[in-house]
Design an enzyme around this catalytic site. Structure first.
Site, short mmCIF file in Angstrom:
data_model
loop_
_atom_site.label_atom_id
_atom_site.label_comp_id
_atom_site.label_asym_id
_atom_site.label_seq_id
_atom_site.Cartn_x
_atom_site.Cartn_y
_atom_site.Cartn_z
N LYS A 1 0.86 -1.19 0.00
CA LYS A 1 0.00 0.00 0.00
C LYS A 1 0.89 1.24 0.00
O LYS A 1 1.56 1.54 0.98
CB LYS A 1 -0.93 0.02 1.21
CG LYS A 1 -1.93 1.16 1.13
CD LYS A 1 -2.85 1.21 2.32
CE LYS A 1 -3.92 2.28 2.11
NZ LYS A 1 -3.37 3.59 1.74
N ARG B 1 -3.16 9.21 -5.27
CA ARG B 1 -3.93 8.29 -6.12
C ARG B 1 -4.31 9.04 -7.40
O ARG B 1 -4.80 10.18 -7.35
CB ARG B 1 -5.17 7.84 -5.37
CG ARG B 1 -6.10 6.90 -6.15
CD ARG B 1 -5.61 5.48 -6.12
NE ARG B 1 -6.51 4.60 -6.84
CZ ARG B 1 -7.62 4.04 -6.33
NH1 ARG B 1 -7.97 4.27 -5.08
NH2 ARG B 1 -8.36 3.22 -7.07
N ARG C 1 -7.50 11.66 -7.53
CA ARG C 1 -8.72 11.05 -7.01
C ARG C 1 -9.79 12.10 -6.75
O ARG C 1 -10.99 11.83 -6.84
CB ARG C 1 -8.39 10.30 -5.71
CG ARG C 1 -9.61 9.70 -5.03
CD ARG C 1 -9.22 8.99 -3.76
NE ARG C 1 -10.31 8.99 -2.80
CZ ARG C 1 -10.22 8.56 -1.56
NH1 ARG C 1 -9.08 8.08 -1.12
NH2 ARG C 1 -11.25 8.60 -0.75
N GLU D 1 -0.52 5.21 -8.33
CA GLU D 1 -0.12 6.14 -7.29
C GLU D 1 1.09 6.93 -7.76
O GLU D 1 2.06 6.35 -8.29
CB GLU D 1 0.25 5.35 -6.02
CG GLU D 1 0.14 6.13 -4.76
CD GLU D 1 -1.22 5.95 -4.09
OE1 GLU D 1 -1.48 6.64 -3.11
OE2 GLU D 1 -2.01 5.11 -4.55
N ARG E 1 -16.97 0.00 -2.33
CA ARG E 1 -17.81 -1.21 -2.27
C ARG E 1 -17.05 -2.27 -1.48
O ARG E 1 -15.97 -2.72 -1.90
CB ARG E 1 -18.10 -1.72 -3.68
CG ARG E 1 -18.76 -0.69 -4.60
CD ARG E 1 -20.22 -0.48 -4.28
NE ARG E 1 -20.85 0.43 -5.23
CZ ARG E 1 -21.37 0.06 -6.40
NH1 ARG E 1 -21.32 -1.21 -6.78
NH2 ARG E 1 -21.94 0.95 -7.19
N LYS F 1 -7.78 -2.73 2.54
CA LYS F 1 -6.47 -2.19 2.92
C LYS F 1 -6.11 -2.73 4.31
O LYS F 1 -6.85 -2.55 5.28
CB LYS F 1 -6.46 -0.67 2.89
CG LYS F 1 -7.61 0.04 3.55
CD LYS F 1 -7.55 1.54 3.27
CE LYS F 1 -8.74 2.26 3.88
NZ LYS F 1 -8.75 3.71 3.55
#
Length: 531
Positions: free
Chosen positions: A231, A236, A251, A279, A396, A402
């Protein structure tokens, strides 16, 4: 604007998501299209800039009411929301009231207000307030201050648009993404029958967001059904290669053109008609690892970075998904296949475009051990993605998780407090915490979340009874209470009095078992920042 003020009041009165959705959908059916388009923009998180300063608003309030500055300030501190405080302070009028359409306010009146000099702006505010009812004054002030919080998310607006148009939410979310400009034609385009949208060429796809993994990792089933990736802590973004151009979208659906030219240049090696999700990271070539997010911040605010900054802070686009290839939408294709195509696509491209490698572990136990290396690898933990999952819209639950490592913690003393906003207006919910430095408490972090309603109420009453000084809406309080704070990273910072900056601070718990002498020392935090 009266119809929109009624909608805003209805949204403010209810906490039920379905009631908010239905109220917005009903408004869209009844309102003129141009007004409805602006309502979609405003409620959906469209950017509203502040058009009058706090000083100008207070001055206009004083001149309209005759109240002294101290009373206006006390009223603001008590209410916690300047727009609401002004609406409550202004004298009640009996009308007749103007009913200027919402689009006229957004397209003509408010832009004209921004162009006035301060004295004329104060006079214009007074003139408007005299011909509007209280609920419209409140809404107008919200628009002027750029703080239109009413418990409505962009996703809720998308759901209301879907009810209004009888179209799928995913299609509406895509049509609404990017540089959506409010207007009657734009609103009509949202409701067109599903098909090959020509305007898709210039819009990013709605982002798929992961949820925190709260259950034991073994509850996800067989390890081989899941992709595990590191991660990353960056920006993003979607990288689009279309029409012989490369575009970067954040994002937050902001165009990042020109800010990361090395990524845009590398993207020219990609075939036209492809979109990558990934990213943006500040990159350390010697360590072959990302640099801290604070290094990336030097690049974020630069629309056109110079040669020195480009050399000092190189960046990479860490790609982990392929949403489109040869102009075909791949989001319904299983992740396993999307990733295989992505790996092939990135085989012969410049190093500024990099494939996010999988974390190789054959079972959950081994993967958990590998996760312990997250900070050594300068990552936040792991992402777990079901290999047969499509690329969905929004958050969703079930397919992407994560799995972050535990945060760092520190014990700090509450030293300042300020009133919150929205539902918490009138309560002291925004806190500043300090640690010890040579016998004095030095502020190191601000936190706004982590306490439950009962704790907030108890702390609010204590703050009011133990205030030492007031600095506008901020109160300094007696140093008596210690709180355990969580944070993601710590860095040296010349912009902060303490010399350090902590990333994403939030309250873990109220440490009633500790005295203020037990709070952490600034020297310890500085050593952590160096490490």
């Amino acid at each position: 604007m009266r119809r929109f003020a009624d909608l805003y009041a209805a949204l403010d009165r209810t906490g039920a998501t379905s009631a908010k959705r239905d109220a917005i959908a009903a408004y869209l059916h009844d309102a003129p299209p141009t007004d409805a388009a602006w309502a979609v923009y405003v409620l959906g998180g469209g950017k509203l800039r502040r058009l009058a300063s706090v000083t100008e608003l207070r001055q206009a309030t004083g001149e309209a009411t005759g109240y002294p500055d101290w009373l206006i300030e006390e009223s603001y501190a008590h209410v916690g929301d300047l727009a609401e405080a002004i609406a409550l302070l202004l004298p009640s009028e009996n009308g007749p009231f103007d009913d200027v359409p919402l689009h006229a306010w957004m397209e003509q009146r408010l832009p004209a207000l921004a162009r006035l000099d301060p004295p004329a702006r104060v006079a214009q505010l007074e003139a408007w307030w005299r011909v509007l009812p209280a609920e419209e004054i409140f809404l107008l002030n919200k628009l002027i201050t750029g703080a239109l919080r009413v418990g409505v998310s962009r996703r809720l607006v998308v759901q209301a648009l879907a009810v209004w148009s009888q179209l799928p939410t995913d299609l509406i979310a895509h049509r609404l993404s990017g540089d959506w400009t409010p207007g009657a034609a734009s609103l009509a385009a949202l409701a067109q029958p599903a098909g090959d949208d020509a305007h898709r060429e210039h819009r990013p796809y709605p982002f798929f967001l992961a949820s925190p993994l709260e259950a034991p990792v073994e509850s996800l089933g067989e390890r081989r059904q899941w992709l595990a990736e590191w991660k990353w802590d960056g920006i993003r973004a979607q990288l689009m290669r279309r029409d012989d151009e490369a575009r970067l979208w954040s994002r937050g659906e902001e165009r990042l053109d020109g800010r990361f030219p090395e990524i845009e240049q590398a993207a020219r090696a990609l075939p036209p008609g492809c979109v990558l999700d990934g990213e943006i990271l500040a990159w350390d070539d010697l360590a072959a690892a990302p640099r801290p997010f604070t290094a990336l911040q030097k690049r974020i605010g630069k629309l056109k970075p110079g040669p020195k900054l480009l050399a000092e802070t190189p960046v990479r686009f860490m790609a982990y998904d392929l949403l489109e290839l040869d102009g075909a939408d791949l989001r319904e294709t299983p992740l396993r296949e999307r990733r295989e195509r992505l790996a092939r696509l990135l085989q012969d491209v410049p190093p500024a475009l990099t494939l996010s490698l999988a974390a190789d572990a054959h079972d959950w136990e081994t993967l958990a051990q590998l996760r312990e290396q997250s900070r050594l690898r300068r990552t936040e933990g792991l992402m777990l993605k079901r290999l047969d999952s499509p690329y969905r819209v929004g958050r969703r639950r079930g397919d992407w998780w994560k799995w972050k490592v535990d945060p760092y913690t520190l014990d700090a003393v509450l030293i300042y407090a300020q009133s919150g906003h929205g539902r918490r207006a009138g309560l002291f919910t925004d806190y500043t915490f300090g640690v010890w430095d040579r016998g004095h408490l030095v502020p190191v972090a601000k936190a706004y979340s982590g306490l439950d309603d009962a704790e907030i109420a108890r702390l609010d009453a204590w703050i009011r009874a133990h205030t030492i000084e007031r600095f506008g809406p901020v109160r300094s309080v007696e140093p008596q209470h210690v709180f355990e704070l969580a944070y993601e990273a710590i860095q040296r910072s010349g912009r902060h009095k303490s010399g350090v900056a902590v990333r994403f601070p939030r309250i873990l718990r109220w440490r009633t078992d500790l005295s203020i002498a037990d709070a952490d020392r600034l020297d310890d935090l500085r050593r952590m920042a160096e490490a």
